[in-house]
Design an enzyme around this catalytic site. Structure first.
Site, PDB file in Angstrom:
ATOM      1  N   LYS A  90      18.726  -8.923   1.554  1.00  0.00           N
ATOM      2  CA  LYS A  90      20.129  -9.517   1.385  1.00  0.00           C
ATOM      3  C   LYS A  90      20.847 -10.051   2.433  1.00  0.00           C
ATOM      4  O   LYS A  90      21.286 -11.226   2.296  1.00  0.00           O
ATOM      5  CB  LYS A  90      20.709  -8.271   0.677  1.00  0.00           C
ATOM      6  N   CYS A  98     -21.003  -1.649  -5.499  1.00  0.00           N
ATOM      7  CA  CYS A  98     -21.173  -1.687  -7.193  1.00  0.00           C
ATOM      8  C   CYS A  98     -20.233  -0.474  -7.687  1.00  0.00           C
ATOM      9  O   CYS A  98     -20.241   0.005  -8.745  1.00  0.00           O
ATOM     10  CB  CYS A  98     -22.539  -1.535  -7.783  1.00  0.00           C
ATOM     11  N   GLY A 148      18.966  -1.929  -7.383  1.00  0.00           N
ATOM     12  CA  GLY A 148      19.692  -0.862  -8.091  1.00  0.00           C
ATOM     13  C   GLY A 148      19.349   0.518  -7.628  1.00  0.00           C
ATOM     14  O   GLY A 148      19.867   1.291  -7.922  1.00  0.00           O
ATOM     15  N   ARG A 154      27.638  -3.309   0.980  1.00  0.00           N
ATOM     16  CA  ARG A 154      26.436  -3.411   0.322  1.00  0.00           C
ATOM     17  C   ARG A 154      25.110  -3.163   0.977  1.00  0.00           C
ATOM     18  O   ARG A 154      24.820  -3.266   2.264  1.00  0.00           O
ATOM     19  CB  ARG A 154      26.059  -4.894  -0.422  1.00  0.00           C
ATOM     20  N   MET A 191      19.798   1.666  -4.158  1.00  0.00           N
ATOM     21  CA  MET A 191      20.862   2.227  -3.274  1.00  0.00           C
ATOM     22  C   MET A 191      22.216   1.655  -3.713  1.00  0.00           C
ATOM     23  O   MET A 191      22.262   1.284  -4.585  1.00  0.00           O
ATOM     24  CB  MET A 191      20.448   1.704  -1.786  1.00  0.00           C
ATOM     25  N   TYR A 224     -21.320  -9.570  -1.582  1.00  0.00           N
ATOM     26  CA  TYR A 224     -20.738  -9.544  -2.929  1.00  0.00           C
ATOM     27  C   TYR A 224     -20.178  -8.177  -3.336  1.00  0.00           C
ATOM     28  O   TYR A 224     -20.337  -7.296  -2.673  1.00  0.00           O
ATOM     29  CB  TYR A 224     -21.756  -9.977  -4.218  1.00  0.00           C
ATOM     30  N   ARG A 229      17.238 -14.055  -3.921  1.00  0.00           N
ATOM     31  CA  ARG A 229      15.857 -13.469  -3.619  1.00  0.00           C
ATOM     32  C   ARG A 229      14.838 -13.811  -4.353  1.00  0.00           C
ATOM     33  O   ARG A 229      15.019 -14.308  -5.518  1.00  0.00           O
ATOM     34  CB  ARG A 229      15.979 -11.909  -3.845  1.00  0.00           C
ATOM     35  N   SER A 285     -27.159  -2.029  -1.976  1.00  0.00           N
ATOM     36  CA  SER A 285     -26.286  -1.986  -3.092  1.00  0.00           C
ATOM     37  C   SER A 285     -25.280  -0.565  -2.572  1.00  0.00           C
ATOM     38  O   SER A 285     -25.753   0.436  -2.954  1.00  0.00           O
ATOM     39  CB  SER A 285     -26.327  -2.172  -4.679  1.00  0.00           C
ATOM     40  N   HIS A 304     -15.788   9.945 -15.871  1.00  0.00           N
ATOM     41  CA  HIS A 304     -16.690   9.132 -16.924  1.00  0.00           C
ATOM     42  C   HIS A 304     -15.544   8.117 -17.605  1.00  0.00           C
ATOM     43  O   HIS A 304     -15.747   7.230 -17.940  1.00  0.00           O
ATOM     44  CB  HIS A 304     -17.282  10.076 -17.583  1.00  0.00           C
TER      45      HIS A 304
END
Ligand code: ADP
Ligand code: MG
Ligand code: MG
Length: 912
Positions: free
Chosen positions: A28, A868, A109, A100, A111, A888, A373, A801, A493
């Site tokens: 701010k 994976c 909102g 502020r 504080m 990958y 902001r 993998s 699972h």
């Protein structure tokens, strides 16, 4: 040594801060300074740095005041000079200020803010004398007492449903006067309120309400620092990973009055639509109102633009005439003010190159800006704004890529609750947000019931409620709208499968009491029965009573073009974990360039396969086993044909059978009876076998390559199925790239043994079919020993993998199915910063992966390595995979877009 500066002035040319100083001045404060530099009208004032917040917590109030005294006095003088002739604490022409809070990251909102500070009986009189507006003076004073009483004197309601004592007094007076609205109070009423407020404060705290402005100012500044540690702020920081050390800054700023008269007002505005991302200026305002009034919802605010106002009226069924008389837009009511505001919003967006969220106040026809902001926005809006701003030339491609938080893309792929409906919904329990999305359905406890019901009544919406799920529940899960489990973490699972299916899931809801026998579930003291409606929010973990309305997600063109861009920057490939042609298709459509993990076990639960599978398991000897496997072969081959066809031209990594065999046997008497009938063997024999297969610790038991190393005929059958499918499709012109993966390898010998089985089977298949196909054999790296001996394993494995789920489980020794019991406590107390099953633990598990990569490539420089586990779809883990040079990541189909964006972001953030 230069003395540390604690106070930075803003206002006109002598502004000391700027937008780059967010760490020191908070968002701010830094932006108030920046706006001043941009010559946008901002009431002058000053910012006390975030560093002082830390001083305050170390040294206490008195020392902090001493530290600040000189600088604050000087800054107040500067403020007075800019405002004109008024003086802080003066009895003829008093300067009033707001105090502020403002942290580095915006915490809207969270504080506290105090307006109209500096008022007392004398200054009220002075204001009346100067302005001739007694109502304004008393209204401002009573608001000040209210805010100061709440924030500084501790009368703030702590719990949401605690009574707000000041609102109670206001309510009482309204009753006495027979009025409804604040605006109906007379000046005398407002004065009366100040008297009652002060008396209550004295009664409750034993203290007089301070009349000295300096006392008020110091106390207010300290109270803002204190608010950094209030429950709301602590909770918000935790939710958003904001470190406590950051602290908050305090802004002290000359007041402007939106409540001066009907030529005044205040409002908030967005430079673009924060829900849709549309490039339309929008916002709300109230005439004759101060600060918070718009947000507080005491009066219904009006729209800023004419178009917005008309749209809003149309939605409400209000006629154009009514709209013009009762709720005209700012554009219509104060065209000149609107023209300025519109010019400022354009200037600010152009300057910050991002959508802005503004606060403004109009005092007697003059416009002031009080905050700007970067506005919060939905995932949809984030994508649209990034793509639009790129097109508008406001930002570069790389900036556009970095603008969208990958996780937010989820929202674009799953149905969402209608926000209006959600406000009214009743939360009955909360668990882990295991798989995002929104779903409503009727409670069902058994997967096979779910299956039957949906088969007979297509379109029935069910929520499968289980203590936990297993592979057997798969089909029931597939037909359910959502899955709710009492146990299990983010990689249980239920969670993994649900994410894979793109299905909403809330897991690990410890407060659920499920009674399978009675077919009831108890939550929050209330019992729900099968057939009752509930709703799940898989993005927050919330469970609601009844049916909450949803709306489908829409895939936009902008989304597609953002995805297109990721290919240009990402260095990691993104593959998918997919076990069926359908999932493979979804993954491919989302841009996956291969399958990184095709689990074969799920295939065995479908149709006739489970019977053949059970025959295989019950076999007394190799002969019998081979007979059962022969029945499975054509079925399995067909599965692979389906997937290969969808993935034409792309690699498919197929994992050989992995789970312990007992998972394929029935768990209840009903299942056993079915087996007796289908297989013509006695119930006792089945029970005997189930007992024999029982293991103390199945996750570390007879599973993975240990299965195929003891029953090689299983690997033989699977290899055959894979390669026969590939060669068959080759003849049809389909280009397959099978990669056969050995699970749970812990040593080179285990790997070599499997390699032999696979290669000799391949040879046989090639001879039989008179054709060959290129294939690779690789190892899953999921046992720590495999990572440590990766150089040896790479002698046999052509690719790695990394199974990060099991690797995390074995590295920590945390059972991923039982972690729900202690994980919440570990996270709360800070023993764990994050759930390691969601975010790769770079220090521990990550080191093992690094070791696997470097040792593996020592032996085989071209070794391809991917991951994976569930981490393959999680942005921070993907960033790690990029840094350590993996080839990958592979993730659930619905996470592919997220992974692609995260991979591109990692490449941009970590160039070279
Ligand atoms: P929050 O961070 O909760 O938005 P703010 O500090 O921005 O809190 O202030 C709350 C409200 O008070 C806002 O509407 C703001 O515009 C208004 N406000 C703050 N300071 C002043 C001031 N000096 N003059 C007029 N209104 C103010
Ligand atoms: Mg604000
Ligand atoms: Mg595994």
């Amino acid at each position: 040594m230069k003395e540390r500066k604690h106070v930075y002035f803003f206002g006109g040319k002598i502004t000391e801060g700027n937008a780059t100083m967010k760490e020191l001045l908070g968002g701010k404060g830094a932006n108030l300074a920046e706006m001043s530099l941009l010559e946008i009208p901002v009431p002058p004032g000053f910012t006390i740095t975030t560093e002082v917040c830390n001083d305050f917590y170390k040294q206490g109030k008195e020392n902090t005041i001493k530290l600040l005294e000189k600088e604050v006095k000087e800054a107040i003088e500067k403020t007075e000079n800019i405002v004109g002739d008024s003086k802080f604490g003066d009895n003829t022409n008093p300067l009033l200020v707001s105090v502020r809070s403002g942290a580095r990251a915006s915490m809207p909102g969270m504080m506290d803010t105090i307006l109209n500070l500096g008022m007392n009986e004398d200054t009220v009189k002075a204001i009346i004398n100067r302005s001739g507006n007694a109502r304004l003076a008393w209204d401002s004073y009573r608001r000040f007492i209210q805010m100061y009483g709440d924030v500084v004197m501790g009368l703030n309601p702590i719990e949401k449903d605690d009574e707000d004592i000041f609102e109670e007094i206001i309510g009482q007076l309204k009753e006495e006067k027979g009025i409804k609205m604040d605006s109906e109070f007379t000046t005398d009423d407002l004065k009366e309120l100040t008297v009652r407020f002060k008396k209550t404060i004295k009664d409750k705290t034993g203290q007089d309400f301070p009349s000295d402005p300096w006392t008020q100012l110091w106390n207010a500044i300290m109270a803002v620092f204190e608010s950094w540690m209030n429950d709301r702020a602590i909770f918000y920081r935790k939710l958003n990973n904001i470190p406590e050390e950051w602290g908050t800054a305090v802004n002290v700023q000359a007041m402007v009055f939106g409540n001066m008269n009907d030529n005044s007002g205040s409002g908030v505005a967005f430079t673009r639509d924060s829900a849709t991302g549309e490039n339309v200026f929008n916002g709300e305002y109230l005439i004759n109102a101060q600060g918070e009034d718009v947000v507080a919802g005491i009066r219904t605010p009006q729209q800023i633009t004419k178009k917005g106002s008309q749209d809003w009226a149309a939605l409400q069924g209000i006629s154009e005439e009514d709209r013009k008389t009762n709720g005209p837009s700012l554009e219509e009511l104060m065209p000149e003010v609107f023209r300025q505001l519109n010019a400022f919003q354009k200037k600010l967006e152009l300057h910050y190159k991002d959508m802005q969220d503004l606060e403004f106040t109009i005092q007697d026809g003059k416009l002031w800006l009080l905050q700007t902001r970067n506005g919060k926005r939905t995932g949809t809006a984030a994508v649209k704004i990034a793509v639009d701003m790129l097109k508008e030339g406001l930002i570069t491609e790389k900036e556009a890529m970095l603008r969208v938080e990958p996780q937010r893309i989820d929202e674009l792929l799953h149905p969402v609750f209608n926000p209006q409906a959600l406000k009214k919904a009743k939360v009955i329990a909360k668990g882990l947000p295991a798989s995002p999305g929104a779903s409503s359905g009727q409670i069902i406890f058994f997967a096979d019931d779910a299956e039957h019901i949906v088969k007979e009544h297509a379109g029935r919406k069910l929520i499968l409620v289980r203590i936990e799920t297993s592979a057997e529940d798969l089909k029931g899960m597939a037909v359910a709208e959502g899955i709710l489990t009492a146990r299990g973490g983010m990689t249980s699972h239920a969670a993994v499968v649900a994410r894979g299916m793109g299905k909403c899931c809330v897991s690990g809801v410890a407060d659920l009491r499920i009674n399978y026998k009675m077919r009831t579930v108890t939550a929050n003291g209330k019992t729900y029965r099968e057939g009752d409606w509930i709703s799940l929010n898989g993005s927050t973990g919330e469970v609601y009573e009844g049916q909450v309305e949803t709306k489908p997600a829409e895939m936009s063109k902008d989304f597609a073009s953002l995805m297109e861009l990721t290919n240009k920057y990402a260095r990691l490939d993104v593959r998918a974990n997919a076990d069926t042609p359908h999932d493979a298709k979804v993954a491919r459509d989302f841009g996956a360039v291969g399958i990184g993990l095709c689990r074969t076990e799920h295939m065995f639960f479908e149709g006739d396969k489970i019977i053949a599978m059970r025959e295989m398991i019950l076999a007394e000897n190799t002969e019998e086993r081979k007979k059962a496997l022969a029945k499975l072969l054509p079925l399995q081959q067909k599965d692979f044909e389906g997937i290969f066809t969808v993935m034409n031209g792309l690699p498919v990594t197929i994992r050989l059978l992995d789970p312990p065999l007992h998972e394929f046997l029935p768990r209840d008497i009903k299942g056993i009876e079915e087996m007796v009938e289908a297989m013509h063997i006695s119930e006792s024999r089945i029970k005997q076998k189930i007992n024999a297969l029982h293991e103390m610790n199945p996750m570390l038991g007879h599973r993975g390559c240990r299965l195929a190393n003891t029953y090689p005929e299983i690997a033989e059958m699977q290899t055959r199925a894979i390669l026969q499918a590939a060669i068959k499709l080759k003849k049809e012109g389909i280009d397959t790239h099978p990669e056969i993966m050995v699970p749970l390898t812990s040593s080179i010998m285990e790997m070599k043994y499997q390699e032999n089985v696979i290669r000799s089977t391949a040879q046989k298949v090639f001879t039989e079919m008179g054709d060959t196909i290129k294939y690779e054999i690789g190892s899953m790296i999921e046992v720590p020993r495999a990572a440590i001996t990766a150089d040896k394993i790479a002698e046999s494995a052509e690719f790695f993998s990394v199974g990060t789920n099991d690797l995390t489980q074995m590295t920590y020794g945390f059972s991923r199915d039982d972690i729900g019991k202690f994980l919440p406590i570990y996270l709360d107390s800070g023993i764990l910063g994050v759930d390691p099953f969601q975010v790769i633990d770079r220090e521990g598990v990550g080191e093992l992966i690094k070791m696997a990569v470097s040792k593996g490539r020592l032996t085989r420089p071209s070794l391809s390595v991917g991951i994976c586990g569930e981490h393959g779809g999680e942005p921070s883990s993907i960033e790690f995979c990029h840094i350590i040079g993996l080839n990958y990541v592979s993730c659930s189909p619905y996470r592919v877009p997220i992974a692609r964006l995260a991979a591109a972001q990692a490449a941009i953030r970590f160039e070279n």
